[in-house]
Write a protein that holds these residues in place. Structure first.
Motif, PDB file in Angstrom:
ATOM      1  N   VAL A 292       1.083  -1.507  -0.066  1.00 45.49           N
ATOM      2  CA  VAL A 292       0.116  -0.358   0.615  1.00 45.49           C
ATOM      3  C   VAL A 292       0.755   1.684   0.260  1.00 45.49           C
ATOM      4  O   VAL A 292       0.391   2.137  -0.746  1.00 45.49           O
ATOM      5  CB  VAL A 292      -1.164   0.065   1.358  1.00 45.49           C
ATOM      6  CG1 VAL A 292      -1.418   0.593   0.936  1.00 45.49           C
ATOM      7  CG2 VAL A 292      -2.393  -1.114   1.109  1.00 45.49           C
ATOM      8  N   ALA A 293       1.953   0.866   0.573  1.00 42.55           N
ATOM      9  CA  ALA A 293       2.567   2.254   1.003  1.00 42.55           C
ATOM     10  C   ALA A 293       3.526   2.673  -0.578  1.00 42.55           C
ATOM     11  O   ALA A 293       4.204   3.468  -0.794  1.00 42.55           O
ATOM     12  CB  ALA A 293       3.675   2.476   1.882  1.00 42.55           C
TER      13      ALA A 293
ATOM     14  N   SER B 270       2.510   6.594  -6.436  1.00 45.47           N
ATOM     15  CA  SER B 270       0.976   7.691  -7.112  1.00 45.47           C
ATOM     16  C   SER B 270       0.984   9.348  -6.440  1.00 45.47           C
ATOM     17  O   SER B 270       1.137  10.306  -7.643  1.00 45.47           O
ATOM     18  CB  SER B 270       0.005   7.038  -6.731  1.00 45.47           C
ATOM     19  OG  SER B 270      -1.415   8.007  -6.712  1.00 45.47           O
ATOM     20  N   ASP B 271       1.445   9.582  -5.427  1.00 45.64           N
ATOM     21  CA  ASP B 271       2.101  10.843  -4.880  1.00 45.64           C
ATOM     22  C   ASP B 271       2.900  11.001  -6.150  1.00 45.64           C
ATOM     23  O   ASP B 271       2.756  12.674  -5.572  1.00 45.64           O
ATOM     24  CB  ASP B 271       1.829  10.563  -3.015  1.00 45.64           C
ATOM     25  CG  ASP B 271       1.330  10.297  -2.015  1.00 45.64           C
ATOM     26  OD1 ASP B 271      -0.194  10.522  -2.981  1.00 45.64           O
ATOM     27  OD2 ASP B 271       1.843   9.562  -1.423  1.00 45.64           O
TER      28      ASP B 271
ATOM     29  N   THR C 248      -1.335   0.073 -12.387  1.00 45.85           N
ATOM     30  CA  THR C 248      -1.339   1.198 -12.037  1.00 45.85           C
ATOM     31  C   THR C 248      -0.853   2.221 -13.309  1.00 45.85           C
ATOM     32  O   THR C 248      -0.223   3.013 -13.052  1.00 45.85           O
ATOM     33  CB  THR C 248       0.096   0.353 -12.029  1.00 45.85           C
ATOM     34  OG1 THR C 248       0.788   0.254 -13.272  1.00 45.85           O
ATOM     35  CG2 THR C 248       0.425  -0.189 -10.634  1.00 45.85           C
TER      36      THR C 248
ATOM     37  N   LEU D 147      -3.329   5.403  -9.903  1.00 45.75           N
ATOM     38  CA  LEU D 147      -4.003   4.020 -10.158  1.00 45.75           C
ATOM     39  C   LEU D 147      -5.710   3.977 -10.727  1.00 45.75           C
ATOM     40  O   LEU D 147      -5.946   5.207 -10.114  1.00 45.75           O
ATOM     41  CB  LEU D 147      -4.223   4.151  -8.043  1.00 45.75           C
ATOM     42  CG  LEU D 147      -2.430   3.745  -7.784  1.00 45.75           C
ATOM     43  CD1 LEU D 147      -2.609   3.721  -6.100  1.00 45.75           C
ATOM     44  CD2 LEU D 147      -2.004   2.137  -7.423  1.00 45.75           C
TER      45      LEU D 147
ATOM     46  N   PRO E 163      -8.321   2.721  -5.594  1.00 44.32           N
ATOM     47  CA  PRO E 163      -7.045   3.245  -4.141  1.00 44.32           C
ATOM     48  C   PRO E 163      -6.056   2.002  -3.449  1.00 44.32           C
ATOM     49  O   PRO E 163      -5.994   1.150  -4.153  1.00 44.32           O
ATOM     50  CB  PRO E 163      -8.561   2.956  -3.152  1.00 44.32           C
ATOM     51  CG  PRO E 163      -9.683   2.775  -3.896  1.00 44.32           C
ATOM     52  CD  PRO E 163      -9.752   1.961  -4.989  1.00 44.32           C
ATOM     53  N   ALA E 164      -5.609   2.915  -3.747  1.00 37.25           N
ATOM     54  CA  ALA E 164      -3.695   2.484  -3.362  1.00 37.25           C
ATOM     55  C   ALA E 164      -4.267   0.794  -2.420  1.00 37.25           C
ATOM     56  O   ALA E 164      -3.953   0.173  -2.762  1.00 37.25           O
ATOM     57  CB  ALA E 164      -2.563   2.678  -2.776  1.00 37.25           C
ATOM     58  N   GLY E 165      -4.783   0.987  -1.422  1.00 33.12           N
ATOM     59  CA  GLY E 165      -5.096  -0.640  -0.188  1.00 33.12           C
ATOM     60  C   GLY E 165      -5.977  -1.718  -1.065  1.00 33.12           C
ATOM     61  O   GLY E 165      -5.101  -3.134  -0.996  1.00 33.12           O
TER      62      GLY E 165
ATOM     63  N   LEU F 168       2.115   1.897  -3.418  1.00 28.87           N
ATOM     64  CA  LEU F 168       1.444   2.303  -4.270  1.00 28.87           C
ATOM     65  C   LEU F 168       1.309   3.900  -3.933  1.00 28.87           C
ATOM     66  O   LEU F 168       0.918   4.628  -4.739  1.00 28.87           O
ATOM     67  CB  LEU F 168       0.344   1.727  -4.344  1.00 28.87           C
ATOM     68  CG  LEU F 168       0.227   0.088  -5.322  1.00 28.87           C
ATOM     69  CD1 LEU F 168      -0.722  -0.937  -5.073  1.00 28.87           C
ATOM     70  CD2 LEU F 168       1.215   0.216  -6.660  1.00 28.87           C
ATOM     71  N   ASP F 169       0.910   4.187  -2.803  1.00 29.25           N
ATOM     72  CA  ASP F 169       0.561   5.237  -2.758  1.00 29.25           C
ATOM     73  C   ASP F 169       1.589   6.880  -3.106  1.00 29.25           C
ATOM     74  O   ASP F 169       1.116   7.518  -3.394  1.00 29.25           O
ATOM     75  CB  ASP F 169       0.107   5.472  -1.296  1.00 29.25           C
ATOM     76  CG  ASP F 169      -0.944   5.685  -0.362  1.00 29.25           C
ATOM     77  OD1 ASP F 169      -1.849   5.382  -1.545  1.00 29.25           O
ATOM     78  OD2 ASP F 169      -1.411   4.857   0.296  1.00 29.25           O
ATOM     79  N   ALA F 170       2.698   6.136  -2.214  1.00 25.77           N
ATOM     80  CA  ALA F 170       3.952   6.807  -2.739  1.00 25.77           C
ATOM     81  C   ALA F 170       4.639   7.084  -4.278  1.00 25.77           C
ATOM     82  O   ALA F 170       4.404   8.508  -5.030  1.00 25.77           O
ATOM     83  CB  ALA F 170       5.505   6.151  -2.063  1.00 25.77           C
TER      84      ALA F 170
END
Length: 79
Positions: free
Chosen positions: A4-5, A11-12, A63, A18, A21-23, A7-9
């Motif tokens: 999750v982290a 995306s950020d 992604t 994505l 949602p990343a989760g 994918l969030d990173a």
């Protein structure tokens, strides 16, 4: 770093877009990998070749990054 982290990173930082949602994306990717692994070992409905094609295709769709041409690490590679 958790899936999750990661994918969030990505995306950020604008490195990926994505579709979920990343989760949810992380859970789906991990579940697909685990299920494919089970079927490969149990020799049921998924072959290693099918898994090698399916997982990168799903990850690409999730992604927004083309991953289908990325080669897997050799089986005995040390991380």
């Amino acid at each position: 770093m958790t899936p999750v982290a990661a994918l969030d990173a990505g995306s950020d930082q604008g490195a990926l877009t994505l579709a979920l949602p990343a989760g949810k994306a992380a859970r789906n990717l991990v579940a697909l990998e685990g299920a494919d692994g089970y079927h490969i070992i149990a020799r049921t409905s998924v072959t290693a070749e099918q898994a090698r094609a399916c997982l990168p295709r799903y990850a690409s769709q999730t992604t927004g990054i083309e991953l289908t041409g990325v080669a897997a690490a050799p089986r005995n590679a040390v991380a």
